[in-house]
Design an enzyme around this catalytic site. Structure first.
Site, PDB file in Angstrom:
ATOM      1  N   SER A  78       0.828  -1.209   0.000  1.00  0.00           N
ATOM      2  CA  SER A  78       0.000   0.000   0.000  1.00  0.00           C
ATOM      3  C   SER A  78       0.861   1.258   0.000  1.00  0.00           C
ATOM      4  O   SER A  78       2.000   1.259   0.467  1.00  0.00           O
ATOM      5  CB  SER A  78      -0.896   0.031   1.241  1.00  0.00           C
TER       6      SER A  78
HETATM    7  N1  SAH Z   1      -1.327  -4.706   4.032  1.00  0.00           N
HETATM    8  C1  SAH Z   1      -0.511  -4.973   2.879  1.00  0.00           C
HETATM    9  C2  SAH Z   1      -1.161  -4.635   1.555  1.00  0.00           C
HETATM   10  C3  SAH Z   1      -2.328  -5.483   1.307  1.00  0.00           C
HETATM   11  S1  SAH Z   1      -2.737  -5.781  -0.374  1.00  0.00           S
HETATM   12  C4  SAH Z   1       0.845  -4.334   2.984  1.00  0.00           C
HETATM   13  O1  SAH Z   1       1.120  -3.638   3.984  1.00  0.00           O
HETATM   14  O2  SAH Z   1       1.663  -4.543   2.097  1.00  0.00           O
HETATM   15  C5  SAH Z   1      -4.113  -6.865  -0.042  1.00  0.00           C
HETATM   16  C6  SAH Z   1      -3.728  -8.256   0.418  1.00  0.00           C
HETATM   17  O3  SAH Z   1      -4.922  -8.923   0.798  1.00  0.00           O
HETATM   18  C7  SAH Z   1      -3.092  -9.109  -0.678  1.00  0.00           C
HETATM   19  O4  SAH Z   1      -1.883  -9.623  -0.226  1.00  0.00           O
HETATM   20  C8  SAH Z   1      -4.121 -10.209  -0.904  1.00  0.00           C
HETATM   21  O5  SAH Z   1      -3.546 -11.460  -1.261  1.00  0.00           O
HETATM   22  C9  SAH Z   1      -4.786 -10.284   0.457  1.00  0.00           C
HETATM   23  N2  SAH Z   1      -6.120 -10.901   0.467  1.00  0.00           N
HETATM   24  C10 SAH Z   1      -7.077 -10.852  -0.495  1.00  0.00           C
HETATM   25  N3  SAH Z   1      -8.163 -11.537  -0.108  1.00  0.00           N
HETATM   26  C11 SAH Z   1      -7.886 -12.018   1.143  1.00  0.00           C
HETATM   27  C12 SAH Z   1      -8.603 -12.821   2.068  1.00  0.00           C
HETATM   28  N4  SAH Z   1      -9.826 -13.293   1.832  1.00  0.00           N
HETATM   29  N5  SAH Z   1      -8.014 -13.140   3.247  1.00  0.00           N
HETATM   30  C13 SAH Z   1      -6.762 -12.690   3.544  1.00  0.00           C
HETATM   31  N6  SAH Z   1      -6.032 -11.943   2.695  1.00  0.00           N
HETATM   32  C14 SAH Z   1      -6.580 -11.606   1.506  1.00  0.00           C
END
Ligand code: SAH
Length: 229
Positions: A78
């Site tokens: 992010s």
């Molecule tokens: N917080 C992260 C950025 C998140 S991007 C950082 O600091 O880098 C969103 C993330 O959510 C991705 O890695 C994706 O694989 C994950 N994601 C998507 N659906 C999800 C689910 N149902 N449960 C857990 N993680 C999920």
């Protein structure tokens, strides 16, 4: 904590936390202040976490720009402003139990950790989960990371003081509302693909949630289930 685990160095080796990186990070923090991030504890935490270590080497020079970037498995780390904004809304206090949904690179989890939270984070993609788990071990971040479906949360570790969702959800998952303590706060980008509203829920009782809207953001979608790649 990086004084013990990460070598401070004046050299330009990208896998250390050099004075150059620290200087760039200070500029990033000043930029976040100008964009309206006020909580000094959030700014201090951002100042402590070496964001360049979370990114693929070809992107190292961009680590301290205020931008989102691609990481492994088609996901993104992010934008620092977004991380700071969500963290500020979450009002984390030392010692609180915080659940993050969507570990991704692990950066947001480390910012929460540096604020003194006890962090639990869930990722659906096994590759990201494995990568982050070894990253946390390598650099001494005592963060509990789980491979699982964030829609289910972590019932066996509930309740949580704070919950942060870092992928776009069409609505706040019921399981997560249940796993939030009374008096607790949940922050999540809610909406369809391409545009979401940052929402903050305050739980007054099992059935009474106060809802606030905090502007538009763009996140990758939260997908159902887990993924083996
Ligand atoms: N917080 C992260 C950025 C998140 S991007 C950082 O600091 O880098 C969103 C993330 O959510 C991705 O890695 C994706 O694989 C994950 N994601 C998507 N659906 C999800 C689910 N149902 N449960 C857990 N993680 C999920």
């Amino acid at each position: 904590m990086f004084s013990t685990k990460i070598e401070r160095s004046t050299e330009t080796d990208d896998m250390t936390d050099s004075y150059r990186h620290q200087g760039l990070r200070r500029q990033l923090v000043n930029g976040l202040k100008q964009k309206g991030i006020e909580d000094p504890r959030v700014l201090e935490a951002i100042d402590k976490v070496p964001r360049h270590l979370f990114m693929d080497s070809s992107f190292l020079e961009f680590a301290y720009q205020d931008k989102a970037f691609p990481i492994a498995s088609g996901q993104t780390i992010s934008q620092p402003y977004t991380v700071a904004f969500q963290t500020e809304l979450l009002k984390v206090e030392k010692g609180m139990k915080v659940l993050e949904i969507g570990t991704g690179s692990g950066y947001q989890a480390c910012v929460l950790y540096e604020m003194g939270a006890r962090v639990f984070t869930v990722e659906r993609q096994i590759n990201l989960y494995k990568k982050v788990k070894s990253f946390f071990n390598k650099y001494g971040y005592k963060i509990k990371v789980f491979h699982g479906d964030g829609y289910r949360g972590l019932p066996s570790f509930a309740p949580f003081d704070r919950i942060i969702i870092t992928a776009a959800v069409p609505e706040i998952p019921g399981a997560l509302k249940t796993q939030l303590k009374t008096g607790g706060i949940l922050v999540a980008p809610v909406g369809g693909q391409g545009y979401q509203t940052m929402m903050r829920l305050v739980k007054h009782s099992e059935t009474d949630f106060e809802e606030e809207h905090h502007g538009g953001f763009v996140f990758v979608p939260m997908l159902p289930g887990t993924a083996a790649d």
